[in-house]
Design a protein around this motif. Structure first.
Motif, PDB file in Angstrom:
ATOM      1  N   SER A 122      -0.279  25.991  -4.288  1.00  0.00           N
ATOM      2  CA  SER A 122       0.906  25.154  -4.142  1.00  0.00           C
ATOM      3  C   SER A 122       1.269  24.971  -2.684  1.00  0.00           C
ATOM      4  O   SER A 122       0.983  25.820  -1.838  1.00  0.00           O
ATOM      5  CB  SER A 122       2.101  25.781  -4.870  1.00  0.00           C
ATOM      6  N   LEU A 123       1.909  23.851  -2.402  1.00  0.00           N
ATOM      7  CA  LEU A 123       2.494  23.569  -1.105  1.00  0.00           C
ATOM      8  C   LEU A 123       3.801  22.830  -1.316  1.00  0.00           C
ATOM      9  O   LEU A 123       3.963  22.121  -2.309  1.00  0.00           O
ATOM     10  CB  LEU A 123       1.576  22.711  -0.233  1.00  0.00           C
ATOM     11  N   ARG A 124       4.693  22.976  -0.363  1.00  0.00           N
ATOM     12  CA  ARG A 124       5.963  22.254  -0.383  1.00  0.00           C
ATOM     13  C   ARG A 124       6.112  21.492   0.923  1.00  0.00           C
ATOM     14  O   ARG A 124       6.153  22.094   1.993  1.00  0.00           O
ATOM     15  CB  ARG A 124       7.136  23.214  -0.568  1.00  0.00           C
ATOM     16  N   LEU A 125       6.182  20.178   0.828  1.00  0.00           N
ATOM     17  CA  LEU A 125       6.368  19.329   1.981  1.00  0.00           C
ATOM     18  C   LEU A 125       7.834  18.954   2.127  1.00  0.00           C
ATOM     19  O   LEU A 125       8.556  18.825   1.138  1.00  0.00           O
ATOM     20  CB  LEU A 125       5.546  18.044   1.863  1.00  0.00           C
ATOM     21  N   SER A 126       8.259  18.754   3.351  1.00  0.00           N
ATOM     22  CA  SER A 126       9.598  18.270   3.608  1.00  0.00           C
ATOM     23  C   SER A 126       9.539  17.136   4.612  1.00  0.00           C
ATOM     24  O   SER A 126       8.627  17.044   5.429  1.00  0.00           O
ATOM     25  CB  SER A 126      10.511  19.387   4.121  1.00  0.00           C
ATOM     26  N   CYS A 127      10.519  16.274   4.547  1.00  0.00           N
ATOM     27  CA  CYS A 127      10.632  15.149   5.462  1.00  0.00           C
ATOM     28  C   CYS A 127      12.096  14.967   5.789  1.00  0.00           C
ATOM     29  O   CYS A 127      12.908  14.706   4.892  1.00  0.00           O
ATOM     30  CB  CYS A 127      10.056  13.879   4.837  1.00  0.00           C
ATOM     31  N   ALA A 128      12.421  15.080   7.060  1.00  0.00           N
ATOM     32  CA  ALA A 128      13.796  14.949   7.519  1.00  0.00           C
ATOM     33  C   ALA A 128      13.963  13.651   8.300  1.00  0.00           C
ATOM     34  O   ALA A 128      13.177  13.356   9.201  1.00  0.00           O
ATOM     35  CB  ALA A 128      14.184  16.137   8.382  1.00  0.00           C
ATOM     36  N   ALA A 129      14.976  12.897   7.957  1.00  0.00           N
ATOM     37  CA  ALA A 129      15.302  11.666   8.659  1.00  0.00           C
ATOM     38  C   ALA A 129      16.329  11.955   9.738  1.00  0.00           C
ATOM     39  O   ALA A 129      17.362  12.566   9.470  1.00  0.00           O
ATOM     40  CB  ALA A 129      15.837  10.620   7.687  1.00  0.00           C
ATOM     41  N   SER A 130      16.036  11.502  10.953  1.00  0.00           N
ATOM     42  CA  SER A 130      16.921  11.798  12.076  1.00  0.00           C
ATOM     43  C   SER A 130      18.136  10.889  12.138  1.00  0.00           C
ATOM     44  O   SER A 130      19.149  11.256  12.719  1.00  0.00           O
ATOM     45  CB  SER A 130      16.142  11.701  13.386  1.00  0.00           C
ATOM     46  N   GLY A 131      18.037   9.710  11.577  1.00  0.00           N
ATOM     47  CA  GLY A 131      19.127   8.752  11.603  1.00  0.00           C
ATOM     48  C   GLY A 131      19.770   8.579  10.246  1.00  0.00           C
ATOM     49  O   GLY A 131      19.454   9.289   9.294  1.00  0.00           O
ATOM     50  N   ILE A 132      20.671   7.626  10.181  1.00  0.00           N
ATOM     51  CA  ILE A 132      21.386   7.344   8.944  1.00  0.00           C
ATOM     52  C   ILE A 132      20.601   6.327   8.118  1.00  0.00           C
ATOM     53  O   ILE A 132      20.228   5.266   8.617  1.00  0.00           O
ATOM     54  CB  ILE A 132      22.794   6.808   9.234  1.00  0.00           C
ATOM     55  N   ILE A 133      20.366   6.663   6.868  1.00  0.00           N
ATOM     56  CA  ILE A 133      19.707   5.749   5.938  1.00  0.00           C
ATOM     57  C   ILE A 133      20.773   5.140   5.041  1.00  0.00           C
ATOM     58  O   ILE A 133      21.545   5.858   4.406  1.00  0.00           O
ATOM     59  CB  ILE A 133      18.646   6.479   5.106  1.00  0.00           C
ATOM     60  N   SER A 134      20.812   3.829   4.994  1.00  0.00           N
ATOM     61  CA  SER A 134      21.822   3.131   4.213  1.00  0.00           C
ATOM     62  C   SER A 134      21.663   3.418   2.728  1.00  0.00           C
ATOM     63  O   SER A 134      20.588   3.781   2.252  1.00  0.00           O
ATOM     64  CB  SER A 134      21.735   1.626   4.460  1.00  0.00           C
TER      65      SER A 134
END
Length: 122
Positions: A17-29
């Motif tokens: 198993s693996l767990r990926l993450s993705c963080a957005a630096s700005g504001i997403i509408s």
């Protein structure tokens, strides 16, 4: 502008198993979807999973029952839990964020991360 930064890729044995993450630096509408696409070596980029800010998910048959997408709207972060990994899951995984709105044939915005390598050994 929005930047997407992926983390969590690596090398794992088949069945792991693996767990990926993705963080957005700005504001997403609002009215958006975030998700994951992957590109195996020598192949086209393909859908892995998406989830809207309203919680609606979409998975292709190839990952159904094995992968789970989730998001934390307050943190502008999306996750991909990958279980029972197979060698054919080996690919560069890209985070994606896009508006649900299309005006005059043009999607209002779409962002891509730089990608993170996932390698599954036999």
């Amino acid at each position: 502008q929005v930047q997407l930064v992926e983390a969590g890729g690596g090398l794992v044995q088949a069945g792991g198993s693996l767990r990926l993450s993705c963080a957005a630096s700005g504001i997403i509408s609002s009215m958006n979807r975030m998700g994951w696409y992957r590109q195996p070596p020598g192949k086209q980029r393909e859908l892995v999973a998406t989830v809207t800010d309203g919680g609606i998910t979409n998975y292709p048959d190839s990952v159904k029952g094995r992968f789970t997408i989730s998001r934390d709207n307050a943190k502008n972060t999306v996750y991909l839990q990958m279980n029972s990994l197979k060698p054919e899951d080996t690919a560069v995984y890209y985070c994606n964020a896009a508006s649900l709105w299309v005006v005059n044939g043009k999607r209002q915005y779409e962002y891509w991360g730089q990608g993170t390598q996932v390698t599954v050994s036999s």
